[in-house]
Each structure stands twice: as C-alpha cells, then as structure tokens.
Design a protein around this motif. Structure first.
Motif, short mmCIF file in Angstrom:
data_model
loop_
_atom_site.label_atom_id
_atom_site.label_comp_id
_atom_site.label_asym_id
_atom_site.label_seq_id
_atom_site.Cartn_x
_atom_site.Cartn_y
_atom_site.Cartn_z
N GLY A 10 6.39 -5.39 -0.36
CA GLY A 10 5.71 -4.47 0.36
C GLY A 10 6.30 -3.28 -0.74
O GLY A 10 7.23 -2.86 -0.58
N LEU A 11 5.40 -3.30 -1.99
CA LEU A 11 5.70 -2.42 -3.18
C LEU A 11 4.79 -1.60 -3.29
O LEU A 11 3.69 -2.37 -3.15
CB LEU A 11 5.64 -3.59 -4.24
CG LEU A 11 6.62 -4.22 -4.80
CD1 LEU A 11 6.74 -5.47 -6.17
CD2 LEU A 11 8.03 -4.11 -4.80
N GLU B 154 11.96 -4.91 -6.62
CA GLU B 154 12.20 -4.49 -4.99
C GLU B 154 12.40 -3.19 -5.74
O GLU B 154 12.90 -2.20 -6.40
CB GLU B 154 13.48 -5.02 -4.34
CG GLU B 154 13.94 -3.83 -3.98
CD GLU B 154 13.04 -4.15 -2.15
OE1 GLU B 154 12.29 -2.81 -1.84
OE2 GLU B 154 13.03 -5.37 -1.06
N ASP B 155 11.43 -1.96 -4.81
CA ASP B 155 11.30 -0.47 -5.08
C ASP B 155 12.55 0.07 -4.45
O ASP B 155 12.40 1.57 -4.24
CB ASP B 155 9.70 0.15 -4.57
CG ASP B 155 9.47 -0.52 -2.73
OD1 ASP B 155 9.82 -1.16 -2.27
OD2 ASP B 155 8.95 0.83 -2.51
N ASP C 297 9.39 -8.58 -3.73
CA ASP C 297 9.50 -7.84 -2.27
C ASP C 297 7.72 -7.69 -2.75
O ASP C 297 6.96 -7.82 -3.46
CB ASP C 297 10.00 -6.38 -2.42
CG ASP C 297 10.22 -6.09 -1.08
OD1 ASP C 297 9.97 -6.11 -0.43
OD2 ASP C 297 9.60 -4.49 -1.79
N LYS D 80 12.99 -9.25 6.13
CA LYS D 80 14.57 -7.87 5.97
C LYS D 80 14.45 -7.62 7.40
O LYS D 80 13.25 -7.72 7.97
CB LYS D 80 14.00 -7.01 5.50
CG LYS D 80 13.13 -6.66 3.89
CD LYS D 80 13.09 -5.73 3.29
CE LYS D 80 12.72 -5.90 1.67
NZ LYS D 80 11.52 -5.02 1.22
CA CA Z 1 9.74 -2.47 -0.70
#
Ligand code: CA
Length: 240
Positions: free
Chosen positions: A58-59, A12-13, A56, A106
């Motif tokens: 969306g990285l 996770e970023d 995640d 999320k």
């Molecule tokens: Ca993300």
C-alpha cells in the motif's frame, strides 16, 4: 562468514514503521537503503543493486504489487518480500503470482521480518538439497538446467530462474519419477508450511512448464499427480 553485509531496500511510506525496521535491520548487521515510493524504487534500482527488497504493497502512487510486476516483467529476479495489511489477503496471493518471494502481514515484529529476510536470502544463495558446486547440469528435453548458475539453457538462450523456480526444479530433478507432494515442495522452496504459499508451487510449476515444455498444456517433464503434487519424468529419446 560473509564478506560483506547483505544490502536491503526498504520501500515503505509509513515513516515510523520504515525507521523502526531500518534501525533494527542495521543493528542486525544488514545494510539498508530506505525509500518512500515505488517510483523512487524503479528509478534507483537500475543504478544501485540491492540483495533484497522489502516492499510495502500500500504505497501512494504506484503500488508495491505494480512495482513487483514491472520488475519481473523486465526479467529482474531480485528477491522481494511484500508487506501487506491484514485486509489485503488477496494481495498476498496476487503478489506471489506476480513473482514476490514471500510476504509478511502487518502488523509484524521486526524480528519476524528479519527471519523472513534471512530465509529468502539463504534460498537465493543456495537451494536446499543441492549443495553448491556439486550439482551437475541436467538435460530436460531441448533445455539444460544448470543448478550452479540457477539457469536454464537452450541453444544460445539463457534464462535465469527465480529463487522459487530454481529450488522447485532442483527438488524435482533430484528425485526423478518420484511423486513429490506440494507440501514437501513448499518445504523445499520456502522452509515452512503456509496454505497461501501452496499457490506459489502451482504458479512456479506453470512458469517452468512454459519455459521447458514443448506443449505446456500436455506436460511431458513436469507431470501433475492429481491430489498429491508433481513428478519429474526425464524424457528418453526414442531409439530410431
Ligand atoms: Ca503503506
């Protein structure tokens, strides 16, 4: 009692989310290794085996979906729970088709993530309805399904099944010639109802047919019962 804690990768970023999740899961007795990118995951997974990856979508750089696709393409069956933003509904479906075991939209609570993680780990350990050590191998045409090792054998070839493929096939073969609804199969594989997840049943059936059926377009062993679900039909060799 477990002999060792389950070990999770959290990729996770978002550092605040990552730290919150890691702290909560560690407090619940899990071992956690955190990472900030899919590239780091792909580098490290070959040296350090986790029991499950929280990934995640969306990285920056390689997306979580691409990492999932690559791992499955390499034959890696490590359980994966995807984290998706609300706007990424399509990613949930694609992710499941790419072989993710579950997803969580999320925003979510750490407690909900823990519940999902535990459910996937349970499924990875034991399939519902198939007590470990009791299930005998089942012959399916040229293949043998070995529930104890969650694998398919054909001659010298061994194919490990994903947790969903395994739970699905176990449910089907333990009810030969019984039509089983997609909803019941979903309950057996995921332990909960969710319209999006019904797609995982169809996708897993497609994969199993590719593995098992002489002609996946004309399935013999796993038949579709239109509007209801699927049925396992043991094939009896015709007497010569
Ligand atoms: Ca993300």
């Amino acid at each position: 009692m477990e002999s060792r804690p389950h070990h999770l990768f959290i990729v996770e970023d978002d550092s605040a989310l990552r730290d919150m999740v890691a702290a909560y899961l560690e407090k619940q007795g899990l071992a956690v290794t955190t990472m900030t990118s899919a590239e780091e995951l792909m580098r490290r997974i070959h040296r350090l085996r986790p029991d499950l990856i929280v990934l995640d979508v969306g990285l920056p750089g390689m997306s979580g979906l691409e990492a999932c696709t690559r791992l499955r393409a390499e034959g890696d069956r490590v359980p994966i729970v995807l984290l998706t933003a609300r706007s990424e509904e399509v990613d949930r479906i694609v992710g499941l088709e790419m072989g993710a075991d579950d997803y969580l939209g999320k925003p979510f609570s750490a407690r909900e993530l823990l519940a999902r993680v535990r459910a996937v780990l349970r499924r990875a350990d034991v399939a519902p309805g198939v007590p470990r050590g009791e299930a005998a191998p089942v012959r399916i045409g040229a293949h043998t399904f070995a529930p104890a090792s969650r694998s398919l054998h054909c001659g010298n070839e061994v194919r490990m099944l994903s947790t969903v493929e395994y739970a699905l096939l176990a449910e089907l073969v333990s009810n030969p010639r019984v039509v089983i609804s997609r909803e019941r199969l979903l309950a057996a594989t995921h332990g909960r109802a969710d319209a999006v997840l019904l797609r995982t049943i169809d996708v897993a059936v497609m994969r199993l047919r590719k593995l098992l059926e002489p002609d996946p377009a004309e399935p013999r062993y796993i038949q579709t019962v239109r509007g209801i679900g699927y049925m396992f039909v043991p094939y009896i060799e015709p007497k010569a």
